[in-house]
Design an enzyme around this catalytic site. Structure first.
Site, PDB file in Angstrom:
ATOM      1  N   HIS A  63       0.830  -1.419  -0.068  1.00 20.38           N
ATOM      2  CA  HIS A  63      -0.104  -0.105  -0.214  1.00 20.38           C
ATOM      3  C   HIS A  63       0.885   1.177   0.069  1.00 20.38           C
ATOM      4  O   HIS A  63       0.901   2.258  -1.025  1.00 20.38           O
ATOM      5  CB  HIS A  63      -1.047  -0.220   1.163  1.00 20.38           C
ATOM      6  CG  HIS A  63      -1.430   1.309   1.625  1.00 20.38           C
ATOM      7  ND1 HIS A  63      -2.498   1.676   0.672  1.00 20.38           N
ATOM      8  CD2 HIS A  63      -1.499   2.131   2.375  1.00 20.38           C
ATOM      9  CE1 HIS A  63      -2.974   2.989   1.055  1.00 20.38           C
ATOM     10  NE2 HIS A  63      -2.395   3.200   2.111  1.00 20.38           N
ATOM     11  N   HIS A  88       3.979   6.702   5.482  1.00 20.48           N
ATOM     12  CA  HIS A  88       2.977   7.575   5.944  1.00 20.48           C
ATOM     13  C   HIS A  88       2.095   6.867   6.845  1.00 20.48           C
ATOM     14  O   HIS A  88       1.436   7.327   8.048  1.00 20.48           O
ATOM     15  CB  HIS A  88       1.957   7.942   4.709  1.00 20.48           C
ATOM     16  CG  HIS A  88       1.297   6.956   4.355  1.00 20.48           C
ATOM     17  ND1 HIS A  88       1.617   6.096   3.339  1.00 20.48           N
ATOM     18  CD2 HIS A  88      -0.097   6.864   4.554  1.00 20.48           C
ATOM     19  CE1 HIS A  88       0.555   5.492   2.912  1.00 20.48           C
ATOM     20  NE2 HIS A  88      -0.612   5.831   3.592  1.00 20.48           N
ATOM     21  N   ASP A  89       2.383   5.472   6.951  1.00 23.82           N
ATOM     22  CA  ASP A  89       1.330   4.915   8.006  1.00 23.82           C
ATOM     23  C   ASP A  89       2.222   4.107   9.185  1.00 23.82           C
ATOM     24  O   ASP A  89       1.787   3.478  10.231  1.00 23.82           O
ATOM     25  CB  ASP A  89       0.809   3.341   7.486  1.00 23.82           C
ATOM     26  CG  ASP A  89      -0.489   3.957   6.762  1.00 23.82           C
ATOM     27  OD1 ASP A  89      -0.979   4.845   7.050  1.00 23.82           O
ATOM     28  OD2 ASP A  89      -0.841   3.560   5.785  1.00 23.82           O
ATOM     29  N   GLU A  92       1.396   5.572  12.775  1.00 26.80           N
ATOM     30  CA  GLU A  92       0.224   5.247  13.365  1.00 26.80           C
ATOM     31  C   GLU A  92       0.083   3.566  13.430  1.00 26.80           C
ATOM     32  O   GLU A  92      -0.409   3.377  14.434  1.00 26.80           O
ATOM     33  CB  GLU A  92      -0.902   5.429  12.072  1.00 26.80           C
ATOM     34  CG  GLU A  92      -2.322   5.608  12.789  1.00 26.80           C
ATOM     35  CD  GLU A  92      -3.085   5.621  11.460  1.00 26.80           C
ATOM     36  OE1 GLU A  92      -4.321   5.360  11.722  1.00 26.80           O
ATOM     37  OE2 GLU A  92      -2.851   5.980  10.382  1.00 26.80           O
ATOM     38  N   ASP A  93       0.824   2.865  12.578  1.00 29.36           N
ATOM     39  CA  ASP A  93       0.492   1.396  12.927  1.00 29.36           C
ATOM     40  C   ASP A  93       1.615   0.668  13.671  1.00 29.36           C
ATOM     41  O   ASP A  93       1.491  -0.505  13.833  1.00 29.36           O
ATOM     42  CB  ASP A  93       0.445   0.843  11.392  1.00 29.36           C
ATOM     43  CG  ASP A  93      -0.992   1.431  10.741  1.00 29.36           C
ATOM     44  OD1 ASP A  93      -1.952   1.934  11.555  1.00 29.36           O
ATOM     45  OD2 ASP A  93      -1.136   0.892   9.478  1.00 29.36           O
ATOM     46  N   ASP A 155      -3.220   8.430  -1.190  1.00 30.23           N
ATOM     47  CA  ASP A 155      -3.563   7.578  -0.256  1.00 30.23           C
ATOM     48  C   ASP A 155      -5.030   7.005  -0.622  1.00 30.23           C
ATOM     49  O   ASP A 155      -5.416   5.999  -0.755  1.00 30.23           O
ATOM     50  CB  ASP A 155      -3.289   8.047   1.105  1.00 30.23           C
ATOM     51  CG  ASP A 155      -3.702   7.069   2.183  1.00 30.23           C
ATOM     52  OD1 ASP A 155      -3.463   5.815   2.076  1.00 30.23           O
ATOM     53  OD2 ASP A 155      -4.318   7.388   3.078  1.00 30.23           O
TER      54      ASP A 155
END
Length: 748
Positions: A63, A88-89, A92-93, A155
């Site tokens: 992704h 970008h994630d 957060e993840d 995204d």
């Protein structure tokens, strides 16, 4: 044990292949080649996301790579953005923090990743206030660094391309949110190709049948269209080649969504959408400064061959749109007797039109006008954020005002040019100049003529604002303004005045209760709210303060009464606290108490005695329509058409309450539908139409009214039907009458 490692090996090869494709895209671009930092970002993200999978089952890292490829190839961004997209994630993840990113990749990338983390999970959470807050964050980070929103766009585009693996209820939420916010944002940033794809993908998931039907019809009419285009293009190509110009000419079919939109707004079938395609001429000028002259030369050649539509010339070469779009549009009569739009652009204009502001960086030399246009828009967004609307959905609507508006150009008395949205009024212009001018505006002079503040302005008007210190903002002014700045400033000023009136009304209410020995309870306030059909207590106090309602002997009787039925309270509660979207429950419906499974498809049933749903009164869906369910506080399903404006707001804001629905085949209830009939007035035509309706056993006629004028007639037919197929069949039967030119279902 060997099999998993083989799978792992294959997956690693696939990941490496995708990453190499990203590097290839980057190396083909005009940016400085900083491949080592991209390589580091990829290795870091790959390690951080190891073992995590997407809903589709593929490794998660695919992704971020896909998002980075869109950012690079389709938006034209450089290494900083590519690294930010890959990472970008991560914050957060995974366990990593923004500080870790800053230490490893520098401050700029960390700031963009932090901005993207703030607005993760879509711009909407579950609570309306949180949604507005998230959206404000999106706009604030955007006004600090435009790359945040551009990566967010990439995204969202990848999420839309892979939406098939989501649950249907989730698909409606994401598709609705995309159409409501992201497509307008893409339009405003000039990302035309992305805007079109986002709209088409949203439409595909919301109305799959309509999408397939239009796509099929476009394919079926392709050969015919190509033949007409060749006839049209041949003489133009011949003339342009004679001038020695380097150019390409092509026909571009409208997107499925924009064709459907036209069919809906004009109530016409596919066959009557005549401007299905536009012709585009893209040329390479010898020198950049010749662009404008070359556009008009091509215009001159085209209009020597074909007849011009005088009212449909659009010159965005001399004065670009606020999103940077530049082109010369001209509409001429084609050889088949239909109007054809020709878009004339240089290569640079075409690049900017398709890829938006990101493409400017490719051509940037010093400070350009287009950039200042973007700065003006971002400044407007910042101003709106200073006085945010307390209600989330109103706030989003205010922002949307400035996203999709077409522009007009207006002059000040000194000849300064100001850009305003189409339909802007004299009052909007006053607020554009200065908030104080807006607050104290009493009238305006447009082209030296005195006009009221509600006067709509036209492009080219010269406007002078007249003010008076004794003037103050009035509530009715909100109806006169269209710009986001004017609306937010005006509402902020009115809220200050309103607070004082509410306080006065509350005082009146408390004194009344005290004097008559009533308790100051929520129950008593509820009784009054129900009685006056008001949504909120503040509105009740406001009306008391303004002496619009008074407390008297009847009020005493009302307060002594026993509690009212619980439904009355529910009927007043609008979704999201926004009274623009009232819903009513049909009488006789019962409230199911068991919790509805949001993940399963909910079957809409009616056995004659009991039905497990209610129909929304805003759009009156019938079996066969594309619908979705909204689960209210009482776990009752309210059915909306997916294209209904209220449903659009629900999808954007209450995604967790949506449920995928399906009509049961055994519903025995009849539903109201309205058909509009148009045709040539002729003796006996009414008789023929009524005969057709009376022989159709599945249809029950309620009302038929016909209005004839100048040899034409328009009729409105109200019927009771079982489903959408009944309506379609009836329309087809009515169209068999020779004099009838169209018969279509319209909203009740």
């Amino acid at each position: 044990m060997s099999e998993p490692s083989n799978i792992e090996k294959a997956e690693n090869e696939m990941i490496e292949r995708e990453f190499q494709a990203l590097l290839t895209d980057y190396l083909k671009s005009n940016h400085r080649k900083k491949t080592d930092i991209i390589e580091r970002a990829f290795r870091f993200a790959n390690e951080a996301h190891k073992g995590i999978r997407r809903r589709s089952g593929e490794p998660y890292i695919l992704h971020p790579i896909a998002v980075a490829r869109i950012a690079c190839k389709e938006i034209g961004l450089g290494s900083t953005s590519i690294c930010s997209a890959l990472l970008h994630d991560v914050v957060e993840d995974t366990e990593y923090t923004v500080e870790d990113i800053e230490n490893l990749f520098g401050r700029k990338i960390a700031q963009i990743v932090a901005g993207l983390t703030k607005i993760s999970g879509g711009i909407f959470g579950d609570q309306a206030s949180a949604q507005a807050e998230n959206f404000r964050k999106l706009l604030l980070t955007m006004s600090e660094d435009i790359r945040v929103i551009l990566i967010k766009m990439a995204d969202r585009l990848h999420n839309m391309r892979t939406l098939g693996s989501m649950l249907p209820s989730k698909q409606y939420k994401i598709a609705g949110e995309t159409l409501y916010i992201y497509a307008p944002l893409a339009h405003r940033l000039g990302l035309f190709a992305i805007k079109t794809e986002l709209e088409d993908l949203s439409f595909k998931y919301e109305h799959p049948d309509a999408y397939n039907e239009i796509s099929q019809k476009i394919a079926e009419t392709e050969a015919n269209r190509q033949a007409i285009y060749k006839d049209f293009a041949a003489p133009i190509v011949k003339k342009l080649k004679e001038t020695g110009l380097k150019f390409e000419m092509k026909a571009r079919v409208k997107s499925v969504y924009s064709i459907w939109n036209k069919m809906q707004s004009k109530n016409i079938p596919f066959e009557e959408v005549y401007d299905l395609y536009a012709v585009r001429i893209i040329f390479d000028p010898d020198k950049d400064e010749d662009e404008k002259k070359e556009c008009w030369n091509i215009y001159s050649i085209i209009t020597d061959i074909y007849k011009l539509h005088p009212e449909r010339i659009r010159d965005w070469v001399s004065r670009p749109k606020a999103n940077g779009y530049r082109a010369l549009h001209v509409t001429v009569m084609g050889p088949d007797g239909n109007w054809i739009e020709v878009q004339i652009r240089s290569r640079k204009m075409d690049d900017i039109a398709e890829r938006g502001f990101a493409a400017h960086w490719k051509y940037k030399v010093g400070e350009s006008d287009e950039e200042s246009e973007l700065d003006i828009w971002l400044k407007t967004i910042k101003e709106i954020l200073e006085n945010p609307e307390p209600n989330a959905l109103d706030f989003l609507d205010t922002i949307k005002l400035n996203l999709f508006a077409s522009e007009i150009f207006v002059f000040t008395p000194k000849g300064e040019l100001k850009t305003l949205p189409k339909d802007a009024t004299a009052l909007d212009f006053a607020f554009t100049l200065h908030s104080d001018m807006g607050y104290h505006c009493i009238a305006a002079k447009v082209n030296h003529k005195l006009v009221p503040i509600s006067q709509k302005l036209q492009s080219g008007d010269q406007v002078e604002i007249l003010t008076s210190r004794s003037q103050s903002p009035k509530p009715e002014w909100v109806q006169f303004v269209t710009t986001a700045k004017a609306k937010t400033r005006l509402q902020a000023a009115l809220r200050k005045d309103r607070k004082a009136i509410i306080a006065k009304g509350e005082e009146i209410f408390k004194n009344f209760l005290k004097e008559n020995n009533f308790a100051e309870s929520l129950q008593n306030i509820d009784k009054l709210l129900n009685h006056y059909r008001i949504d909120k207590k503040d509105e009740l106090f406001y009306r008391l303060g303004e002496n619009e309602i008074s407390l008297n002997e009847n009020t005493k009787k009302l307060l002594k009464e026993k509690n009212q039925n619980v439904f009355m309270k529910y009927l007043r509660i609008p979704f999201g606290g926004n009274n623009k979207t009232p819903q009513t429950i049909e009488k006789g419906d019962t409230c199911p108490t068991e919790k509805i499974d949001r993940k399963a498809t909910y079957l809409l049933k009616d056995d004659g005695n009991h039905k497990n749903y209610s129909l929304a009164t805003c759009c009156h869906p019938i079996p066969g329509d594309d619908v979705l369910g909204y689960v209210n506080e009482n776990e009752q399903v309210i059915v909306h058409k997916r294209s209904c404006p209220v449903a659009m707001r629900l999808k954007s804001s209450f995604g967790s309450r949506l449920v995928s629905t399906q009509w049961d085949n055994n519903i025995i209830e009849s539903f109201p539908a309205t058909i509009q009939i148009k045709g040539i007035d002729h003796v006996g035509v009414l008789n023929q139409i009524t005969q057709i309706i009376s022989t159709d056993l599945a249809v029950n006629i309620r009302n038929l009214s016909i209005d004839a004028k100048d040899g034409l007639f328009t009729g409105t037919l109200s019927v009771l039907v079982h489903d959408a197929k009944d309506v379609e069949r009836l329309c087809n039967d009515i169209k068999k009458v020779k004099e009838v030119k169209s018969a279509i279902r319209i909203d009740n």
